[in-house]
Write an enzyme that holds these catalytic residues in place. Structure first.
Site, mmCIF file in Angstrom:
data_model
loop_
_atom_site.group_PDB
_atom_site.id
_atom_site.type_symbol
_atom_site.label_atom_id
_atom_site.label_comp_id
_atom_site.label_asym_id
_atom_site.label_seq_id
_atom_site.Cartn_x
_atom_site.Cartn_y
_atom_site.Cartn_z
ATOM 1 N N GLY A 1 0.821 -1.205 0.000
ATOM 2 C CA GLY A 1 0.000 0.000 0.000
ATOM 3 C C GLY A 1 0.856 1.257 0.000
ATOM 4 N N CYS B 1 -2.488 11.637 9.860
ATOM 5 C CA CYS B 1 -1.480 12.475 9.203
ATOM 6 C C CYS B 1 -1.740 13.973 9.394
ATOM 7 C CB CYS B 1 -1.408 12.144 7.723
ATOM 8 S SG CYS B 1 -3.011 11.956 6.926
ATOM 9 N N GLN C 1 -4.666 18.808 1.742
ATOM 10 C CA GLN C 1 -3.989 17.530 1.878
ATOM 11 C C GLN C 1 -3.740 16.862 0.529
ATOM 12 O OE1 GLN C 1 -6.906 16.810 5.617
ATOM 13 N NE2 GLN C 1 -5.939 14.966 4.843
ATOM 14 N N SER D 1 -2.000 11.339 -1.766
ATOM 15 C CA SER D 1 -1.382 10.093 -1.306
ATOM 16 C C SER D 1 -1.917 9.661 0.048
ATOM 17 C CB SER D 1 0.143 10.228 -1.252
ATOM 18 O OG SER D 1 0.533 11.315 -0.444
ATOM 19 N N GLY D 2 -2.467 10.594 0.819
ATOM 20 C CA GLY D 2 -3.065 10.251 2.102
ATOM 21 C C GLY D 2 -4.297 9.381 1.985
ATOM 22 N N GLU E 1 -11.495 12.895 8.904
ATOM 23 C CA GLU E 1 -10.248 13.650 8.953
ATOM 24 C C GLU E 1 -10.366 14.826 9.924
ATOM 25 O OE1 GLU E 1 -7.143 13.172 6.786
ATOM 26 O OE2 GLU E 1 -8.128 11.254 7.135
ATOM 27 N N ARG F 1 -8.840 18.002 0.147
ATOM 28 C CA ARG F 1 -7.831 17.316 -0.664
ATOM 29 C C ARG F 1 -7.544 18.153 -1.899
ATOM 30 N NH1 ARG F 1 -5.425 12.942 2.003
ATOM 31 N NH2 ARG F 1 -7.049 12.083 3.343
ATOM 32 N N HIS G 1 0.962 17.572 3.404
ATOM 33 C CA HIS G 1 -0.259 18.196 3.891
ATOM 34 C C HIS G 1 0.096 19.623 4.326
ATOM 35 C CE1 HIS G 1 -2.159 14.502 3.342
ATOM 36 N NE2 HIS G 1 -2.446 14.141 4.579
ATOM 37 N N ASN H 1 3.034 13.544 4.619
ATOM 38 C CA ASN H 1 1.964 12.749 5.212
ATOM 39 C C ASN H 1 2.271 11.266 5.322
ATOM 40 O OD1 ASN H 1 1.554 13.482 2.258
ATOM 41 N ND2 ASN H 1 0.254 11.665 2.400
#
Length: 377
Positions: A17, A167, A194, A197-198, A229, A264, A271, A354
């Site tokens: 992942g 994150c 953000q 990729s988070g 979040e 995002r 971030h 992050n």
């Protein structure tokens, strides 16, 4: 800096992942810097990845992302680990191979496997959210609450567990801690921008990429009618800073009033967070900058292989992900554009990586602190 070499057997769970791949990069970085203290014995992945070579899965996933996003710079699997075979999640097999694991698993998967591993004597350092609010499990940013590593002595399982925060939380809680040492912080207003990729590899889907491209979107869950979040960003600092041990305590009586809105944006890593802070006394931009720039954690944390030389770097302008996200190899929080709003309020930007400061690199840093406490490192 010299450390004992290859003294523990390590596993990375969820190694295919987004966060897990960066954990593999971290292992290779420690190899290259001469500061490694672990043999990577096992990597696990989803059923679709199990049985395949790690390097093959690594390349496939990174190419999927670069194919969707013109700005995505694909990462390469370290050659040393490319031929490792990805294993399915099996607690008994993992326990045979590893004494310590970095977990980059989804929370729904961590819920089952992490307790099984602890029962078998495996020490778990997890990025998953599942056990963050167990009273006996420390929620750690080593620079902020290193004393909480002592909680592991009271855990009853043969294997121990430490979790790191979300994150978004990791991106600004160091800033709050540094300022708390000099001032009384009353309120924090947080707005995040953000990176994708988070969200993990789900961002490689056509549906997500078409929605985020040229856009800014939220993480609102329409089914549960909340934004996880935002909630994590508001309540996790209460535990890290020592104000609460349970989720209920953090929600009912927050010591610092924190209000978060999260978004995002189409960037790869980092971030960026706009932070407004209210104090109980008069402040100046110069004093705030000096306090942040001079803040240093406990010496035992500074000596860890994964700790940056400076946990916070202050710059004059707004930090930018492309320019600043890899400061301190991605473990330094960059703070900039500090402005005085009025006598008791300031605004600033913070930027953090992050997947590193905000995920598996901090999990490994917590593992190093535990190893140091046990005089293994």
């Amino acid at each position: 800096m010299t450390h004992r070499m290859s003294s523990i057997k390590l596993g990375i769970l969820g190694a295919t992942g987004m966060g897990g791949r960066d954990a593999v990069l971290h292992q290779a970085e420690l190899d290259e810097s001469g500061e490694n203290y672990a043999d990577l014995e096992i990597v696990t992945g989803s059923p679709s990845s199990a049985g395949r070579k790690l390097g093959e899965v690594f390349q496939e996933k990174e190419e999927n992302l670069s194919g969707r996003y013109g700005f995505w710079q694909p990462q390469e699997c370290p050659e040393k680990y490319g031929d490792m075979t990805v294993k399915e999640l099996d607690a008994e097999r993992i326990a045979e191979k590893a004494d310590y694991v970095i977990s980059a698993l989804p929370s729904s998967v961590a819920r089952e496997i992490e307790p099984e591993l602890r029962d078998r004597g495996v020490n778990v350092f997890s990025n998953a959210s599942e056990f963050r609010w167990r009273e006996e499990v420390p929620l750690m940013i080593p620079e902020v609450n290193p004393e909480d590593i002592e909680m592991l002595e009271d855990q009853e399982n043969p294997g121990k567990q430490v979790n790191n925060p979300n994150c978004t939380t990791a991106g600004y809680v160091c800033v709050i801690e540094a300022l708390r040492r000099e001032f009384e912080v009353k309120e924090v207003d947080l707005v995040t921008m953000q990176s994708i990729s988070g969200k993990g590899d789900k961002v490689a889907s056509e549906d997500y990429s078409s929605r985020i491209t040229g856009n800014a979107i939220d993480d609102w869950d329409r089914e549960s009618n909340h934004n996880g979040e935002e909630i994590k960003s508001e309540i996790e600092p209460q535990k890290i800073l020592g104000f609460a041990r349970t989720r209920e305590q953090a929600l009912e009586k927050p010591e610092i009033d924190i209000n978060a809105q999260t978004t995002r944006i189409p960037s790869q890593y980092g971030h960026l967070e706009s932070v407004r802070i209210e104090f109980d006394e008069r402040i100046s931009e110069e004093k705030i900058s000096d306090v942040l720039d001079s803040w240093r954690p406990d010496s035992k944390v500074r000596e860890l292989p994964s700790s940056p030389e400076n946990p916070i770097e202050v710059i004059a302008k707004q930090p930018e992900p492309r320019e600043n996200v890899f400061t301190g190899k991605g473990m330094t929080v960059t703070v900039g554009d500090i402005r005085k709003i009025d006598e008791k309020r300031i605004s600033l930007y913070s930027l953090s990586h992050n997947l590193r400061r905000g995920a598996t690199w901090t999990a490994r840093q917590s593992m190093e602190l535990y190893l140091k406490e046990k005089e293994i490192l």
